[in-house]
Write an enzyme that holds these catalytic residues in place. Sequence first.
Site, PDB file in Angstrom:
ATOM      1  N   HIS A  49     -38.572  17.107  90.174  1.00  0.00           N
ATOM      2  CA  HIS A  49     -38.229  15.720  90.520  1.00  0.00           C
ATOM      3  C   HIS A  49     -37.194  15.364  89.460  1.00  0.00           C
ATOM      4  CE1 HIS A  49     -38.849  11.621  91.060  1.00  0.00           C
ATOM      5  NE2 HIS A  49     -39.272  11.716  92.405  1.00  0.00           N
ATOM      6  N   ASP A  87     -45.442  17.525  84.474  1.00  0.00           N
ATOM      7  CA  ASP A  87     -45.395  16.727  85.426  1.00  0.00           C
ATOM      8  C   ASP A  87     -46.476  16.513  86.324  1.00  0.00           C
ATOM      9  OD1 ASP A  87     -44.811  14.679  87.353  1.00  0.00           O
ATOM     10  OD2 ASP A  87     -42.596  15.172  87.898  1.00  0.00           O
ATOM     11  N   GLN A 133     -47.911  14.906  91.271  1.00  0.00           N
ATOM     12  CA  GLN A 133     -48.566  15.302  92.483  1.00  0.00           C
ATOM     13  C   GLN A 133     -49.698  16.179  92.393  1.00  0.00           C
ATOM     14  OE1 GLN A 133     -47.356  14.269  95.325  1.00  0.00           O
ATOM     15  NE2 GLN A 133     -45.183  13.611  94.829  1.00  0.00           N
ATOM     16  N   LYS A 156     -50.125   7.055  93.311  1.00  0.00           N
ATOM     17  CA  LYS A 156     -50.425   8.357  94.280  1.00  0.00           C
ATOM     18  C   LYS A 156     -51.681   8.832  94.269  1.00  0.00           C
ATOM     19  CE  LYS A 156     -45.613  10.127  93.134  1.00  0.00           C
ATOM     20  NZ  LYS A 156     -44.716   9.616  94.136  1.00  0.00           N
ATOM     21  N   CYS A 212     -35.687  13.113  95.829  1.00  0.00           N
ATOM     22  CA  CYS A 212     -35.617  13.015  94.635  1.00  0.00           C
ATOM     23  C   CYS A 212     -35.431  14.268  93.780  1.00  0.00           C
ATOM     24  CB  CYS A 212     -36.415  11.935  93.631  1.00  0.00           C
ATOM     25  SG  CYS A 212     -36.285  10.284  94.381  1.00  0.00           S
TER      26      CYS A 212
HETATM   27  N1  C6P Z   1     -42.248  11.217  93.883  1.00  0.00           N
HETATM   28  C1  C6P Z   1     -41.861  11.307  96.527  1.00  0.00           C
HETATM   29  O1  C6P Z   1     -41.802  10.809  97.774  1.00  0.00           O
HETATM   30  P1  C6P Z   1     -42.740   7.612  89.891  1.00  0.00           P
HETATM   31  O2  C6P Z   1     -41.998   7.106  90.792  1.00  0.00           O
HETATM   32  O3  C6P Z   1     -42.689   7.419  88.419  1.00  0.00           O
HETATM   33  O4  C6P Z   1     -44.339   7.097  90.339  1.00  0.00           O
HETATM   34  O5  C6P Z   1     -43.099   9.133  90.345  1.00  0.00           O
HETATM   35  C2  C6P Z   1     -41.836  10.088  90.145  1.00  0.00           C
HETATM   36  C3  C6P Z   1     -42.335  11.416  90.377  1.00  0.00           C
HETATM   37  C4  C6P Z   1     -42.447  12.351  89.384  1.00  0.00           C
HETATM   38  N2  C6P Z   1     -42.702  13.654  89.622  1.00  0.00           N
HETATM   39  C5  C6P Z   1     -42.961  14.064  91.068  1.00  0.00           C
HETATM   40  C6  C6P Z   1     -43.364  15.370  91.106  1.00  0.00           C
HETATM   41  C7  C6P Z   1     -42.981  12.995  92.064  1.00  0.00           C
HETATM   42  O6  C6P Z   1     -43.263  13.613  93.248  1.00  0.00           O
HETATM   43  C8  C6P Z   1     -42.625  11.640  91.732  1.00  0.00           C
HETATM   44  C9  C6P Z   1     -42.589  10.598  92.821  1.00  0.00           C
HETATM   45  C10 C6P Z   1     -42.094  10.561  95.287  1.00  0.00           C
HETATM   46  O7  C6P Z   1     -41.923  12.476  96.284  1.00  0.00           O
HETATM   47  C11 C6P Z   1     -41.057   9.410  95.146  1.00  0.00           C
HETATM   48  S1  C6P Z   1     -39.405  10.038  94.930  1.00  0.00           S
END
Ligand code: C6P
Length: 442
Positions: free
Chosen positions: A155, A233, A236, A259, A399
Site C-alpha cells: 500500500h 504493515d 489487513q 478495519k 492506494c
Molecule cells: N487500505 C483500502 O481500501 P489507514 O488509512 O492508515 O487506516 O490504512 C492504510 C493502509 C495501509 N496498509 C494497507 C495494507 C491498507 O490496506 C491500508 C488501507 C484501505 O484498501 C484504504 S486505502
Amino acid sequence: MNERAAAALRKEHAVSGNQASSTRTPSTRENTPLDPAKLRQDFPCLKQKVHGDKRLVYLDSAATSQKPLHVIQAIDEFYRTSNANVHRGLHVLAEKATEIYECARTRVSWFINASRPSEIVWTKNATEALNLVAHSYARKHLKAGDEVVYTRMEHHSNLVPWQLLAKERGIVLRAVELNPDGTLRLEDLDRFLAGGKVKIVAVTHVSNVLGTINPVAEIAAKVHAAGAVLVVDGCQGAPHLPVDVRALSADFYAFSAHKMLGPTGLGVLYGRYELLEKMQPFLGGGEMIEEVHIDRSTYKQPPLRFEAGTPPIAQTAGMVAATEYLGKLGMARVREHEKELVAYALDRLNRVKGMKLHGPANPEIRAAVFSFELGEIHAHDIAQVLDSEGIAVRAGHHCAQPLMEWLGAASTTRASGYLYTSFDEIDALVKGLEKVRSYFGA
Ligand code: C6P
C-alpha cells in the site's frame, strides 16, 4: 510488570466487565463455524435497506469494517461517563479516562501477544504508525548507501514514507517483485539481503488488492539472519488473522482500529521495546516530554514519547470493545470462516463470463479480498451498477499504484469480506455482475 501495567490490568477487567453487562458480545464456541447471519444482528449499519428497498450487501470491509453495537455503545458510554483528557488531570474523570486509555493498551498487547503494554504506541492510523517508524527509527539509524527493501504489493502507506526518507538521506530502495500467482518472489529478498547493505525490510502481512497472505515468520528469519529489522504493515492482517507478533518475529507491526470493528482515528504501532527505547520522538509537544527548558527538552520513555498532544481517547474505549468482540469470537474462527468464503467466492466469481480475478487461487494463503476486471467494462462503472443493486464494493487503484502497473490495469473492482459476510452475499455479487454484463452488453 511495572505499576502502571499492573493497574491497567486490574482495571482492564473492570472495563470489560462493565461493557459486557451493558452490551451484547458473541458467545465463544471454539470449534463451531461462525454464523454470519446471526452476527449481522450485532451490526446496526448492516441492517438497513438502501436505494429504496434493496438489502445492503457490504463488500468493502478492506476499506473499513462495520461496527458492532458493542463498540458503538462503548464509545457512547465513554462520552457519557468518563470524558476527560488523559495523563493530565487529578480529578475523577481524568483518572477514569486515563485508566481506559491504558487498559486499552494492555488489551491490544494481549490481542497481538506483545511482551508488554508499553510496546503498544497509539497513533491516528496505520499510515501514521508506518511514518513513525520511518521517522523515529530509520531517520536516526540509517545512513546514505544503506538499503530499505519493500515489495511490489505494498500500500502507498508502506512505500511513500520510505521514498521520502530515501530522497532525503540517500538511502537505496529495493523492491521484491511478484510471482504470476500474486505471491512474493522471495528469491529477490534473498538476493538483496546477500548484498549486506539492507537495514530495513518493510512488507505487508496481507495485500489489500490481491489478498495474498505473506509468510511473515519465514521472511523474519531471513531478515534477522541478515541483521536487518522487519516492519510489517498489519492493516489487513490484524483484523482477519490470529496475530502473534512474537511468533511472527516482527520488529514493528502497524494496524488501524477501523478495519477491525473499531473506530476511525486510532492506529496501533507495535514495536519491540528495545527498539522503541532507542528511537527519537516523532512529533513534539504536550505529554511526550519529561522536562522542557527554554532551550532544550527531555522526553518520556516509550510509548508516551511518541504520543504528543491530546491523543484519540474515546477511540481506545471503542478498541477495547472491538478486541473484546473479536476475542470472544476467536480469531481462528474468523480466519476459518474467511477461508471458506474465499474458496466459495473464487469458485463462483471465476464462472462469471469475462472475469479476470487477481491474486492466489489457494485459500490457505489468501484473505477474503477479490480484485477483478470484467471484460472491457470500467471498474467505476461496475461499482456504480453494483451500488444501484445495493452492493458496496471499491473501485480504483486501492492506494497500490505500483501493483496496478504490474497488473497492467489502471484500476480494478474490489469486493472484500469479513466475519459478517455470508455466502449468499457472494451470490448477490455474482448476480449483480451478470446485471453489469447485460447493462453494458458484454
Ligand atoms: N487500505 C483500502 O481500501 P489507514 O488509512 O492508515 O487506516 O490504512 C492504510 C493502509 C495501509 N496498509 C494497507 C495494507 C491498507 O490496506 C491500508 C488501507 C484501505 O484498501 C484504504 S486505502
